[in-house]
Design an enzyme around this catalytic site. Structure first.
Site, PDB file in Angstrom:
ATOM      1  N   TYR A   1      16.070   5.547  30.103  1.00  0.00           N
ATOM      2  CA  TYR A   1      15.343   4.925  28.899  1.00  0.00           C
ATOM      3  C   TYR A   1      16.187   3.606  28.448  1.00  0.00           C
ATOM      4  CZ  TYR A   1      12.145   9.138  28.100  1.00  0.00           C
ATOM      5  OH  TYR A   1      11.461  10.209  28.248  1.00  0.00           O
TER       6      TYR A   1
ATOM      7  N   PHE B   1       3.494  12.187  25.539  1.00  0.00           N
ATOM      8  CA  PHE B   1       2.219  11.186  25.574  1.00  0.00           C
ATOM      9  C   PHE B   1       1.264  12.053  24.819  1.00  0.00           C
ATOM     10  CE2 PHE B   1       3.806   9.111  29.752  1.00  0.00           C
ATOM     11  CZ  PHE B   1       4.642   8.482  28.916  1.00  0.00           C
TER      12      PHE B   1
ATOM     13  N   GLY C   1      -1.646   9.444  24.835  1.00  0.00           N
ATOM     14  CA  GLY C   1      -2.933  10.037  25.572  1.00  0.00           C
ATOM     15  C   GLY C   1      -2.885   9.187  26.903  1.00  0.00           C
TER      16      GLY C   1
END
Length: 301
Positions: free
Chosen positions: A69, A217, A221
């Site tokens: 990340y 998520f 989505g």
């Protein structure tokens, strides 16, 4: 809904092994920029650090991160280390290994089993720790995870890792991993408008076995790592209006109400959104509202 005084314990707690965490946590991916893995304009460092400080202030004690990340000039692990070290005694930092990015940000081939020690050690170095609370093995399309998970189990035996989890898997992979070492959490993509029968089965298995199920998520989505599109089904919007809440809060609440073993790790680099996300832990949806949302979830298949 009023959010200023709602803290992360409003959603209740669950355990990762013997480590108790509030069911609302924080995903660290977006601390590095507005979109995941973005190598253009980095996030504002002070704002990202403010998010981490605010998270701890609100009782968040579960942070999900990874060495991969990072964006231009920003590393999620470095931000966590700078903002929160020395770490609170109750803070559980969960990281993951498997995917690989080089220093220019390009994705490489997935890690081989003998690469995983280096990935674990990199997370340790960036976070400034001598052990990792939980490490998830992120499956990278391989059919079997036994060799990779076995390599992490060896590092657990050495004391570099406290607990193990798995990510992006099918039910058979959970059984495969459990034959090697205990699994305390499963991370899969799951949300109101993301429906997959194999993941639904994993959700049930984890509930029956007392394993934490940690969707990623859940708000974004279909937007995935690019974030939520801003489009919400009218059913979601109507329920949000009825509660004086945001559609994102409704999505988090629906996710949490899938079972007491479900943990939410919504990611944000915005302190105001963090407050809203944490407050969603106090939002209770009625049976009728859940049924309406469940119908949307089933339709998303």
């Amino acid at each position: 809904m009023t959010s200023e005084t709602i803290t992360a314990d409003a959603a209740g707690t669950w355990k990762l092994g013997e480590l108790s965490v509030n069911r609302i946590g924080l995903g660290a991916m977006r601390l590095t920029g507005s979109a995941a893995f973005h190598l253009g304009t980095p996030s504002d460092r002070e704002r990202s650090i403010a998010v981490l400080h605010k998270a701890v202030e609100l009782g968040v004690n579960h942070i999900d991160t990874a060495a991969f990340y990072f964006s231009s000039l920003r590393s999620a692990n470095e931000l966590i280390n700078s903002a929160l070290s020395p770490y609170p005694d109750d803070l559980v930092i969960v990281t993951k290994v498997g995917p690989y990015r080089n220093y220019s940000g390009e994705w490489g081939t997935s890690a081989r089993p003998d690469d995983l020690r280096g990935h674990v050690e990199e997370n340790l170095r960036q976070l400034g720790r001598d052990h990792l609370d939980v490490v998830n093995l992120r499956r990278m399309r391989q059919d079997s995870i036994a060799e990779h998970f076995g390599a992490l189990a060896e590092l657990r035996d050495e004391g570099l890792i406290r607990h193990l989890g798995i990510s992006d898997v099918e039910p058979r992979h959970l059984a495969e991993a459990q034959a090697i070492a205990p699994v305390v959490c499963v991370q899969n993509r799951y949300g109101l408008d993301l429906h997959d029968p194999a993941t639904d089965e994993l959700l049930r298995i984890c509930r029956d076995q007392g394993i934490a199920f940690v969707p990623f998520f859940a708000i974004a989505g279909e937007g995935g790592s690019q974030g939520v599109s801003g489009d919400h089904d009218e059913e979601v919007a109507a329920i949000a209006r009825a509660h004086g809440a945001t559609p994102a809060q409704v999505r988090i609440a629906w996710t949490l109400q899938q079972g007491p073993h479900v943990l939410a790790i919504p990611g944000t680099g915005n302190p105001d959104h963090l407050v809203e996300n944490v407050a969603a832990g106090a939002l209770h949806l009625s049976d009728d509202e859940m049924a309406r949302l469940d119908a949307l979830h089933t339709k998303a298949a």
